[in-house]
Design a protein around this motif. Structure first.
Motif, short mmCIF file in Angstrom:
data_model
loop_
_atom_site.label_atom_id
_atom_site.label_comp_id
_atom_site.label_asym_id
_atom_site.label_seq_id
_atom_site.Cartn_x
_atom_site.Cartn_y
_atom_site.Cartn_z
N SER A 1 0.84 -1.20 0.00
CA SER A 1 0.00 0.00 0.00
C SER A 1 0.88 1.24 0.00
O SER A 1 1.95 1.26 0.61
N LEU A 2 0.40 2.28 -0.70
CA LEU A 2 1.06 3.59 -0.70
C LEU A 2 0.34 4.58 0.20
O LEU A 2 0.71 5.75 0.25
N ARG A 3 -0.69 4.12 0.91
CA ARG A 3 -1.49 5.02 1.74
C ARG A 3 -0.63 5.65 2.84
O ARG A 3 0.12 4.96 3.54
N GLY A 4 -0.78 6.95 3.01
CA GLY A 4 -0.05 7.68 4.04
C GLY A 4 1.37 8.05 3.67
O GLY A 4 2.08 8.65 4.48
N GLY A 5 1.82 7.70 2.45
CA GLY A 5 3.19 7.98 2.06
C GLY A 5 3.38 9.37 1.48
O GLY A 5 2.43 10.09 1.18
N VAL A 6 4.64 9.75 1.34
CA VAL A 6 5.03 11.03 0.76
C VAL A 6 6.04 10.76 -0.35
O VAL A 6 6.99 9.99 -0.16
N LEU A 7 5.82 11.35 -1.51
CA LEU A 7 6.76 11.20 -2.62
C LEU A 7 7.96 12.10 -2.41
O LEU A 7 7.81 13.32 -2.26
N TYR A 8 9.14 11.50 -2.36
CA TYR A 8 10.38 12.29 -2.26
C TYR A 8 10.61 13.00 -3.59
O TYR A 8 10.23 12.50 -4.65
N MET A 9 11.23 14.18 -3.55
CA MET A 9 11.40 15.00 -4.75
C MET A 9 11.99 14.18 -5.90
O MET A 9 13.06 13.60 -5.78
N THR A 10 11.24 14.15 -7.00
CA THR A 10 11.57 13.30 -8.14
C THR A 10 11.67 14.14 -9.40
O THR A 10 10.72 14.85 -9.76
N PRO A 11 12.80 14.11 -10.12
CA PRO A 11 12.88 14.82 -11.41
C PRO A 11 12.07 14.11 -12.47
O PRO A 11 12.00 12.88 -12.51
N LEU A 12 11.44 14.89 -13.35
CA LEU A 12 10.62 14.35 -14.43
C LEU A 12 11.22 14.73 -15.77
O LEU A 12 11.62 15.89 -15.97
N VAL A 13 11.26 13.79 -16.69
CA VAL A 13 11.84 14.02 -18.01
C VAL A 13 10.84 13.61 -19.08
O VAL A 13 9.92 12.83 -18.83
N ALA A 14 11.03 14.16 -20.28
CA ALA A 14 10.20 13.77 -21.42
C ALA A 14 10.81 12.59 -22.16
O ALA A 14 10.09 11.78 -22.74
N ASP A 15 12.14 12.50 -22.16
CA ASP A 15 12.87 11.39 -22.77
C ASP A 15 13.77 10.76 -21.72
O ASP A 15 14.23 11.44 -20.80
N ALA A 16 14.04 9.48 -21.90
CA ALA A 16 14.81 8.75 -20.90
C ALA A 16 16.17 9.40 -20.64
O ALA A 16 16.64 9.45 -19.50
N ASN A 17 16.83 9.90 -21.68
CA ASN A 17 18.16 10.49 -21.52
C ASN A 17 18.13 12.01 -21.62
O ASN A 17 19.18 12.64 -21.76
N GLY A 18 16.94 12.60 -21.55
CA GLY A 18 16.82 14.04 -21.69
C GLY A 18 16.98 14.77 -20.36
O GLY A 18 17.02 14.16 -19.29
N ALA B 1 15.95 17.15 -17.11
CA ALA B 1 14.77 17.24 -16.26
C ALA B 1 14.00 18.51 -16.59
O ALA B 1 14.55 19.61 -16.57
N LEU B 2 12.72 18.37 -16.91
CA LEU B 2 11.88 19.52 -17.23
C LEU B 2 11.00 19.95 -16.07
O LEU B 2 10.51 21.07 -16.04
N ALA B 3 10.79 19.04 -15.12
CA ALA B 3 9.92 19.33 -13.98
C ALA B 3 10.34 18.46 -12.81
O ALA B 3 11.20 17.57 -12.94
N SER B 4 9.74 18.72 -11.67
CA SER B 4 9.96 17.90 -10.49
C SER B 4 8.62 17.64 -9.81
O SER B 4 7.65 18.37 -10.02
N ALA B 5 8.59 16.58 -8.98
CA ALA B 5 7.35 16.21 -8.31
C ALA B 5 7.64 15.78 -6.89
O ALA B 5 8.65 15.14 -6.61
N GLN B 6 6.75 16.17 -5.99
CA GLN B 6 6.81 15.72 -4.62
C GLN B 6 5.49 16.04 -3.94
O GLN B 6 4.68 16.82 -4.47
N GLY B 7 5.24 15.46 -2.77
CA GLY B 7 4.02 15.75 -2.02
C GLY B 7 3.41 14.51 -1.41
O GLY B 7 3.88 13.38 -1.61
#
Length: 363
Positions: A138-155, A157-163
């Motif tokens: 289960s992922l309930r109650g968890g927090v996403l650690y800051m994660t870089p987001l890319v459009a291509d595998a080797n490209g 980072a265009l954005a980041s995600a957390q929360g």
């Protein structure tokens, strides 16, 4: 008539409470089928501008703070990606931990995905979806650690995600519809960190229909020509309308905005959407079910003319009059606790034999 399985008398789910529920359903009134409704819909909701396709982002990260429901990973020589991810994270803070001392119960390796409009500027927020990649329960109650987001595998980072992760309950948990807790979302968890390439506005552009239809394409072109002048729009095919703008480059965005705000008459197509997780049935448009009999698993659904003195409920049987709305059928199946997969199979069978003409979509 299509039979998915032979009905077995040994499988009975009848009970006094269910029989009472069916009696209420059979006694309830229903509305007859109506003609397909006509709604005025804006062109922006029916089409997408050529080149303005959403940008898909992906990232690999860690969900932390789980209450013992994370990946069952152990460090050592055979340490998996979850353990290695934790080690790499700690190294950024100049913390070294021997891999063989790490025990993963509160951490899960996750895949982060998102779709972003090409017109979103740096600093804009967007929704992200998180899915477990390991054996976390289960992922309930968890927090996403800051994660870089890319459009291509080797490209880059265009954005980041957390929360904080939000897990949908998906209705009441039961052995028929268990809650799915290995996926989650964060409504505003993504932040764009760099501007995306935006499509250039040309003198001639195309409006691409989200659902190709020649009649709708013709109505869109007629509406544009009526507001912007003859020959502004022509139908290229059932999936595209060509728009020719005579305005200057500075005025083209304003003209396209005006075009996309025009309203056209849209026919509400009968569509039946079934959630494959919790059995939610959403019916679009007015639709009724004709006479049919479907036997699937422990359920037999019989839709047809009922005798005046027919009040006895047969174990495992749902009997309804012909011409009943789809919503009543779904309510009857839920009343006898029909499993989710059987609800989807029954409606798909009704569609195949022609008892309903709506498109059936199982998600």
């Amino acid at each position: 008539m299509r039979h998915f399985a032979m009905h077995s008398a040994g499988h009975s789910i009848a009970g006094s409470a269910r029989v009472a529920a069916l009696s209420l359903i059979l006694g309830a009134s229903f509305v007859p089928s109506l003609a397909h409704a006509q709604n005025d819909v804006k062109i922006r909701d029916l089409t997408a501008q050529e080149g303005a396709m959403p940008v898909r982002l992906v990232g690999y990260g860690l969900a932390v703070g789980l209450d013992g429901t994370g990946d069952r990973a152990i460090g050592g020589q055979t340490a998996g990606p979850t353990v290695q991810g934790v080690i790499n994270t700690l190294r950024r803070f100049n913390i070294e931990v021997p891999p063989d001392l790490i025990r993963m119960r509160n951490v899960a390796a996750v895949l982060v995905t998102a779709e972003v409009s090409p017109y979103l500027r740096a600093g804009g927020r967007f929704e992200i979806h998180v899915s477990s990649m390991g054996d976390a329960r289960s992922l309930r109650g968890g927090v996403l650690y800051m994660t870089p987001l890319v459009a291509d595998a080797n490209g880059p980072a265009l954005a980041s995600a957390q929360g904080s992760l939000m897990v949908s309950d998906g209705g009441a948990t039961s052995r028929y519809a268990p809650t799915h807790e290995t996926t989650a979302r964060i409504p505003t968890g993504g932040v764009l960190e760099a501007d995306l390439p935006r499509p250039a506005i040309a003198a001639v552009s195309r409006l691409l229909l989200r659902e190709p239809d020649l009649g709708m394409a013709t109505r869109i072109a007629t509406a544009i020509n009526g507001a912007m002048g003859e020959k502004t729009a022509i139908v290229e095919d059932e999936g595209a309308v060509i728009v020719t703008l005579a305005d200057s480059v500075q005025q083209k965005p304003v003209a396209m905005a005006k075009i996309r705000d025009l309203a056209v008459a849209s026919e509400v197509r009968p569509r039946l959407v079934i959630d494959g997780r919790d059995g939610t049935v959403v019916a679009g448009g007015d639709m009724v079910v004709g006479a049919a009999t479907v036997s699937h698993g422990a359920i037999t659904l019989a839709i047809g003319q009922l005798a005046d003195n027919d009040t006895a409920a047969i174990p495992g049987s749902v009997r309804l009059p012909a011409g009943i709305p789809v919503q009543r059928v779904a309510t009857a199946l839920h009343a006898v606790q029909t499993p989710v997969n059987e609800i989807a199979a029954i409606f798909a069978a009704l569609r195949e034999i022609g008892a309903i003409t709506a498109e059936v979509v199982v998600r």
